[in-house]
Design a protein around this motif. Structure first.
Motif: not given
Length: 248
Positions: A174-180, A185-189, A198-203, A242-245
């Motif tokens: 679960v931790g390593y698959c947090m990479l995407p 979160s870096a691109l959302s800046l 934003r929703l399409s990139v998150a999906a 996590f993406s909702l955060l």
């Protein structure tokens, strides 16, 4: 009245030139001896720098116990500090690279599970959220723990007695698959706050993380291939949270 005369005996004073002529009732005071005399039986230590140096250099010097019986300590045989702490940067980088390709995940490098890489990704995710003005350290850490326990129970309930996925391996996956999600979160800046983009990139990044997590769980555990759909659904729920955060 007649004056009375009192007879006073004469007082004899000793002369200065005759010390022996003193009165016998006058006792000479004896000066007290100092408490410490160099000539007494107590050994006297010299504070001469030259003598101290000569006495120190003439005697043997104790250098402590030797390591390995070689007579001197050899620090070349010591392991690096990261290896003693169980942190292997090469192994962490290999696992991160395996998640970068969701269609061909190398599950062999994930057989030896660790928590160093997940902690690194967790701190990176918290840092990007902090740059976005969101202080969510406790929330992200709590969700990682709950997500690992959730996926662990889901798989073992599906596999029954044949399930061999332990909680440590599940937390590592679960931790390593947090990479995407960390990349998102870096691109959302730089993405607009509200909008379809934003929703399409998150999906896209959620599907990436879901596929990588499902492939690793199925490959590392026995009997996971027949429950691939349910494992993918559980992973999809985890990384959607996590993406909702990041979105809100």
């Amino acid at each position: 009245m007649a004056n009375k005369e009192f007879k006073v005996p004469p007082v004899a004073f000793p002369s200065a030139g005759n010390p022996g002529g003193a009165a016998p009732n006058i006792q000479q005071r004896r000066m007290p001896a100092p408490p410490f005399q160099p000539n007494s039986g107590i050994p006297f230590m010299s504070f001469d720098i030259g003598s101290a140096t000569a006495s120190t250099s003439s005697g043997p010097i104790y250098a402590g116990p030797s390591i390995g019986g070689g007579g001197s300590a050899n620090f070349d045989d010591e392991e690096p500090l990261l290896d003693e702490l169980g942190i292997h940067p090469d192994q962490i980088w290999s696992k991160i690279r395996s998640v970068l390709n969701p269609f061909r995940v190398n599950h062999t490098v994930h057989k030896d599970s660790d928590l160093s890489g997940p902690i690194l990704l967790y701190m990176s995710f918290c840092l990007f959220q902090l740059l976005a003005g969101k202080i969510q350290f406790g929330v992200i850490l709590g969700w990682i723990v709950v997500s690992s326990i959730f996926l662990y129970f889901v798989f073992n309930m599906l596999a029954g007695r044949t399930g061999n996925l332990d909680l440590h391996t599940c937390t590592s996956v679960v931790g390593y698959c947090m990479l995407p999600v960390v990349i998102f979160s870096a691109l959302s800046l730089f993405l607009p706050v509200d909008g379809v983009i934003r929703l399409s990139v998150a999906a896209i990044f959620v599907l990436w993380a879901t596929r990588a997590s499902t492939g690793l769980v199925v490959s590392l555990a026995d009997g996971g291939d027949e429950h691939r759909g349910l494992i993918a659904y559980a992973s999809f729920l985890i990384y959607t949270l996590f993406s909702l955060l990041v979105i809100f």
